[in-house]
Design an enzyme around this catalytic site. Structure first.
Site, PDB file in Angstrom:
ATOM      1  N   ARG A  98      29.216 -36.711 -84.435  1.00  0.00           N
ATOM      2  CA  ARG A  98      28.964 -37.035 -84.139  1.00  0.00           C
ATOM      3  C   ARG A  98      27.913 -38.230 -83.724  1.00  0.00           C
ATOM      4  NH1 ARG A  98      25.893 -40.885 -87.545  1.00  0.00           N
ATOM      5  NH2 ARG A  98      23.982 -40.621 -88.205  1.00  0.00           N
ATOM      6  N   PRO A  99      27.289 -38.756 -83.077  1.00  0.00           N
ATOM      7  CA  PRO A  99      26.926 -39.727 -81.589  1.00  0.00           C
ATOM      8  C   PRO A  99      26.670 -40.911 -82.216  1.00  0.00           C
ATOM      9  CG  PRO A  99      25.960 -37.577 -81.126  1.00  0.00           C
ATOM     10  CD  PRO A  99      25.852 -37.244 -82.262  1.00  0.00           C
ATOM     11  N   ASN A 101      25.652 -44.314 -84.040  1.00  0.00           N
ATOM     12  CA  ASN A 101      23.026 -44.862 -83.727  1.00  0.00           C
ATOM     13  C   ASN A 101      22.603 -44.012 -84.202  1.00  0.00           C
ATOM     14  OD1 ASN A 101      24.563 -48.104 -83.898  1.00  0.00           O
ATOM     15  ND2 ASN A 101      24.031 -46.997 -81.544  1.00  0.00           N
ATOM     16  N   CYS A 102      23.186 -42.376 -84.287  1.00  0.00           N
ATOM     17  CA  CYS A 102      22.131 -41.129 -84.568  1.00  0.00           C
ATOM     18  C   CYS A 102      22.372 -41.669 -85.699  1.00  0.00           C
ATOM     19  CB  CYS A 102      23.054 -40.399 -84.087  1.00  0.00           C
ATOM     20  SG  CYS A 102      22.359 -38.549 -83.586  1.00  0.00           S
ATOM     21  N   PHE A 103      21.054 -40.986 -85.885  1.00  0.00           N
ATOM     22  CA  PHE A 103      20.322 -41.044 -87.779  1.00  0.00           C
ATOM     23  C   PHE A 103      20.377 -39.559 -88.381  1.00  0.00           C
ATOM     24  CE2 PHE A 103      18.731 -45.057 -86.061  1.00  0.00           C
ATOM     25  CZ  PHE A 103      19.233 -45.675 -86.775  1.00  0.00           C
TER      26      PHE A 103
END
Length: 103
Positions: A98-99, A101-103
């Site tokens: 998961r990147p 700061n990726c919500f």
């Protein structure tokens, strides 16, 4: 093959990724992968290999622009291929973590 995913739907073990796994992950996203998708998926994996992290949206778009030009390196084009959050969805299908700061 049964996929092992984390709580956010990302592949738990990055080494499990291959083209068949990508197709399964894409199906979970409601996508059928085309050549255009594969172009972006492969570029996303190259980004990860180069920087040891999955891209956030802005660096993702810049990387795609660098690889393929402005026609493909823009948010509208990428949203058509990977709806809602192109960096997150492309990273998920590419088997990356998961990147940040990726919500």
């Amino acid at each position: 093959m049964t996929l092992t995913l984390d709580k956010d739907g990302f592949l738990a073990n990055l080494e499990d990724w291959n083209h068949d796994v990508a197709e399964q992950l894409a199906q979970l996203e409601g996508l059928t992968l085309t050549e255009a998708h594969w172009e972006i998926i492969n570029a996303t994996r190259e980004f990860y290999q180069q920087y040891d992290m999955a891209p956030n949206q802005r660096p993702f778009v810049k990387h795609i622009e660098k690889c393929f030009g402005k026609e493909k390196g823009n948010s509208l084009y990428l949203l058509k291929l990977f709806p809602e959050s192109p960096a997150r969805v492309a990273s998920r299908i590419a088997g990356l973590p998961r990147p940040t700061n990726c919500f």
